[in-house]
Design a protein around this motif. Sequence first.
Motif, PDB file in Angstrom:
ATOM      1  N   ARG A 191       6.878  68.775  77.178  1.00 26.75           N
ATOM      2  CA  ARG A 191       7.690  69.944  77.427  1.00 26.75           C
ATOM      3  C   ARG A 191       7.653  70.878  76.142  1.00 26.75           C
ATOM      4  O   ARG A 191       7.781  70.263  75.258  1.00 26.75           O
ATOM      5  CB  ARG A 191       9.214  69.490  77.344  1.00 26.75           C
ATOM      6  N   ASP A 192       6.891  72.153  76.398  1.00 26.94           N
ATOM      7  CA  ASP A 192       6.748  73.060  75.206  1.00 26.94           C
ATOM      8  C   ASP A 192       5.960  72.378  74.275  1.00 26.94           C
ATOM      9  O   ASP A 192       6.620  71.933  73.075  1.00 26.94           O
ATOM     10  CB  ASP A 192       8.182  73.439  74.561  1.00 26.94           C
ATOM     11  N   PRO A 193       4.700  71.935  74.538  1.00 30.63           N
ATOM     12  CA  PRO A 193       3.840  71.291  73.474  1.00 30.63           C
ATOM     13  C   PRO A 193       3.663  71.751  72.071  1.00 30.63           C
ATOM     14  O   PRO A 193       3.486  70.824  71.317  1.00 30.63           O
ATOM     15  CB  PRO A 193       2.421  71.121  74.455  1.00 30.63           C
ATOM     16  N   TYR A 194       3.690  73.135  72.003  1.00 29.26           N
ATOM     17  CA  TYR A 194       3.580  73.432  70.673  1.00 29.26           C
ATOM     18  C   TYR A 194       4.734  74.086  69.919  1.00 29.26           C
ATOM     19  O   TYR A 194       4.606  75.287  69.155  1.00 29.26           O
ATOM     20  CB  TYR A 194       2.231  74.762  71.010  1.00 29.26           C
ATOM     21  N   SER A 195       5.862  73.542  70.484  1.00 32.53           N
ATOM     22  CA  SER A 195       7.158  74.142  69.849  1.00 32.53           C
ATOM     23  C   SER A 195       7.185  73.877  68.331  1.00 32.53           C
ATOM     24  O   SER A 195       6.747  72.436  68.027  1.00 32.53           O
ATOM     25  CB  SER A 195       8.422  73.451  70.512  1.00 32.53           C
ATOM     26  N   GLU A 197      10.029  73.340  66.615  1.00 30.67           N
ATOM     27  CA  GLU A 197      11.243  72.804  66.724  1.00 30.67           C
ATOM     28  C   GLU A 197      10.932  71.005  66.415  1.00 30.67           C
ATOM     29  O   GLU A 197      11.880  70.427  65.816  1.00 30.67           O
ATOM     30  CB  GLU A 197      12.081  72.873  67.640  1.00 30.67           C
ATOM     31  N   THR A 198       9.909  70.604  67.021  1.00 29.42           N
ATOM     32  CA  THR A 198       9.564  68.925  66.959  1.00 29.42           C
ATOM     33  C   THR A 198       8.427  68.903  65.918  1.00 29.42           C
ATOM     34  O   THR A 198       7.269  69.829  65.879  1.00 29.42           O
ATOM     35  CB  THR A 198       9.170  68.740  68.090  1.00 29.42           C
ATOM     36  N   ARG A 199       8.302  67.635  65.619  1.00 25.71           N
ATOM     37  CA  ARG A 199       7.277  67.166  64.497  1.00 25.71           C
ATOM     38  C   ARG A 199       5.827  66.886  65.128  1.00 25.71           C
ATOM     39  O   ARG A 199       5.001  67.235  64.908  1.00 25.71           O
ATOM     40  CB  ARG A 199       7.753  66.009  63.635  1.00 25.71           C
ATOM     41  N   GLN A 200       6.194  66.275  66.505  1.00 29.31           N
ATOM     42  CA  GLN A 200       5.150  65.627  67.063  1.00 29.31           C
ATOM     43  C   GLN A 200       4.685  66.817  68.524  1.00 29.31           C
ATOM     44  O   GLN A 200       5.645  67.373  69.032  1.00 29.31           O
ATOM     45  CB  GLN A 200       5.539  64.402  67.845  1.00 29.31           C
ATOM     46  N   PRO A 201       3.386  66.764  68.850  1.00 27.80           N
ATOM     47  CA  PRO A 201       2.922  67.574  69.843  1.00 27.80           C
ATOM     48  C   PRO A 201       3.578  66.937  71.218  1.00 27.80           C
ATOM     49  O   PRO A 201       4.066  65.840  71.245  1.00 27.80           O
ATOM     50  CB  PRO A 201       1.310  67.510  70.033  1.00 27.80           C
ATOM     51  N   GLY A 202       3.682  68.040  72.205  1.00 24.92           N
ATOM     52  CA  GLY A 202       4.217  67.568  73.634  1.00 24.92           C
ATOM     53  C   GLY A 202       3.699  66.303  74.096  1.00 24.92           C
ATOM     54  O   GLY A 202       4.519  65.429  74.706  1.00 24.92           O
ATOM     55  N   ARG A 203       2.654  65.741  74.031  1.00 30.01           N
ATOM     56  CA  ARG A 203       2.069  64.593  74.543  1.00 30.01           C
ATOM     57  C   ARG A 203       2.049  63.277  73.634  1.00 30.01           C
ATOM     58  O   ARG A 203       1.598  62.363  73.975  1.00 30.01           O
ATOM     59  CB  ARG A 203       0.278  64.758  74.947  1.00 30.01           C
ATOM     60  N   GLY A 204       2.920  63.592  72.723  1.00 32.20           N
ATOM     61  CA  GLY A 204       3.040  62.560  71.555  1.00 32.20           C
ATOM     62  C   GLY A 204       4.615  62.177  71.543  1.00 32.20           C
ATOM     63  O   GLY A 204       4.904  61.324  70.885  1.00 32.20           O
ATOM     64  N   ARG A 205       5.484  62.859  72.508  1.00 32.53           N
ATOM     65  CA  ARG A 205       6.913  62.366  72.521  1.00 32.53           C
ATOM     66  C   ARG A 205       7.463  62.329  73.695  1.00 32.53           C
ATOM     67  O   ARG A 205       6.806  62.926  74.931  1.00 32.53           O
ATOM     68  CB  ARG A 205       7.617  63.399  71.640  1.00 32.53           C
ATOM     69  N   ILE A 206       8.652  61.636  74.027  1.00 34.32           N
ATOM     70  CA  ILE A 206       9.372  61.706  75.306  1.00 34.32           C
ATOM     71  C   ILE A 206      10.737  62.323  74.966  1.00 34.32           C
ATOM     72  O   ILE A 206      11.631  61.933  74.001  1.00 34.32           O
ATOM     73  CB  ILE A 206       9.130  60.328  75.620  1.00 34.32           C
ATOM     74  N   ASP A 207      11.125  63.366  75.613  1.00 34.21           N
ATOM     75  CA  ASP A 207      12.257  63.944  75.545  1.00 34.21           C
ATOM     76  C   ASP A 207      13.240  63.796  76.810  1.00 34.21           C
ATOM     77  O   ASP A 207      12.782  63.526  77.861  1.00 34.21           O
ATOM     78  CB  ASP A 207      11.933  65.639  75.548  1.00 34.21           C
ATOM     79  N   ILE A 208      14.401  63.257  76.320  1.00 35.17           N
ATOM     80  CA  ILE A 208      15.367  62.499  77.064  1.00 35.17           C
ATOM     81  C   ILE A 208      16.714  63.300  77.027  1.00 35.17           C
ATOM     82  O   ILE A 208      17.158  63.531  75.807  1.00 35.17           O
ATOM     83  CB  ILE A 208      15.565  60.993  76.841  1.00 35.17           C
TER      84      ILE A 208
END
Length: 629
Positions: A191-195, A197-208
């Motif tokens: 979700r929003d891979p290049y945000s 706001e987050t430290r990791q790219p979209g394919r490196g994290r799970i948003d719950i």
Amino acid sequence: MNFRILLRTLVLLFLSSALYSQVTVSGHISDPDGANVPDVQVAISANGRKLTTTSDNNGSFRFLHVAPGAYRLRVEAAHGFEAYERNIAAGTNAVSLSIQLKVSSVAQEVVVASEPDAVSLDDSNNRDQIKADASLLQSVPVFDQNYIAALSPFLDQTGIGTGGVTIVVDGVERKGIGVSASAIAEVRINRDPYSAETRQPGRGRIDIITKPGTPHVHGSFNFTIRDSVTDAKNYFAVTKPFEQKRIYEGSITGPAAMDHHTTFLISGTRQEDNLQSIVHAITPSGVTNANVATPLHNTEFAARISHDFSPANRVSLQYNVSDVVTRNQSVGGLVLAEAGTNQRVREDDVIFTQRIIVTPNLLNQIQLFYEQDYGPIRSTTNAPRIVVDGNFVGGGAQADMLQNENNLKINDTVSWTHRHHYVTFGVNIPNLSRRAWDDNSNRWGTYNFASLSDYQSAKPYSFTQQAGPGRAIFWMNELGAFVQDQVQLRKNLQVSFGIRYDWQTYFKAWNDFGPRGSIAYRFKDQKTVLRGGAGLFFDRSGAPPEADLNRYNGHTIRAVTLLNPGYPNPYPPGMDINSFPTNLVTLEPAGRVPYNINYSLTAERELVKGLTLAVTYRGMRGISLLRSR
């Protein structure tokens, strides 16, 4: 000729004026008690032209790039509320609306699920993502209700980083989900891979996203049992081991007061995994076959209470506890029962969240998260560890250790909407932690033998042992700051750009700024979107390497390795562990935090209604990756 040039100039000026005079229409939807109403379809229409969107978890919605004029706004009937309609006028300034829905007079509640646009310019709605809502999670069988393990194969291993999979729950980075399976509202990957706001790219994290409190009581309970009665017999087992797993899981939400301004959520799960490991080893007395009980019991509980002081001010307080107890771990195969470990991992969390709508265009959300961890590991046998390559591992496990952690996480995010811009900025502090490691591992020493005959001849090829106080106390601090602007340049063109700064202890990071950017273009057919993006993402070391720097400093722990030692006394006469140089762990003077550059290009095409094809090319380049020598 001059008249034609003048006419074209006037037309271009008129079109430019119309383009830049377009405004943003936004609003907030609440129920009669002032609580947010998420997931409701909102539409504005005029002269046969219609724009649609859906309210988010905060009950907010917005339309970008709206031309001036008169419109009819409609909020569809959903979640037991009546439909809402009104006329609005879009002029030269942004339009902000506050909508309060009425409860439907129909006795039976009817939920109308809105259907998002097939292709969207918004990065959070890209089609190269994995998305599962509550209904899908409940209908798809997930082994042991472990959604993290089920979704992890969809991650890119190159984007996960040194610390493992990043789990973000309701905007807070965590070690686990914290709530039971039935309390999950939505799970997303990429979700929003290049945000920024987050430290990791979209394919490196799970948003719950967890389920919010509701003004009506809702709940569910699940019970799962799995038995080994139908399992095939293991070839190495003398007798078929009896195994059974029981899972008790449920959640309930509803009003906590008569005024319906206070809601609660309670969830819990208990997993009793009564397993057995099969030992098949060759010892001096012959082949050893045994079934060893290796139970794992996991208890998780979460309770949250939320209160709306006003439609613009919501506060919630949540408590989580996770307690995992294991016995005889590491036993099985060549590892005898005497070389197992008993372990407990307990985590207690307190989470405070406040969301304030300062103005219809300005939102601030702050989250404070306090975490306390307690993790003892004990060997089942206090004796030297014996490792005979390819035959057996016996003696003691030599894994005695106690880890304590007190950690504070702080997230403060501001969202601001102005005309064609959607700006977010804030601070992320995932770790302000004091950690204490009491390391008493390998105090009896470990002998390594090349063969069973060498063991019987008392000829080890190496011996390792540790000594010293073993207690290391250190601070592990990490922080990040970000700013990002999402700009609607045209109705079919959106650009997002931002920058993030990350810092952590033990590493020089004065210039660790990570720029991020993305662009999305929608073709005239309204069915095809072409999007691309790139970003620089900094990794983190995690706690174990920092603990090693503090433990293996020559004073806290002395660790020695001897080649061709004696047995059972490894040291020469008159010498002990203090007579030999200790192993040291140091950080390379020029060492820095690793980082990687991610980039991608995606084409999304709606084939038919409800079916979209997304083709993506992704690339990553890692720089200054961590290694141990």
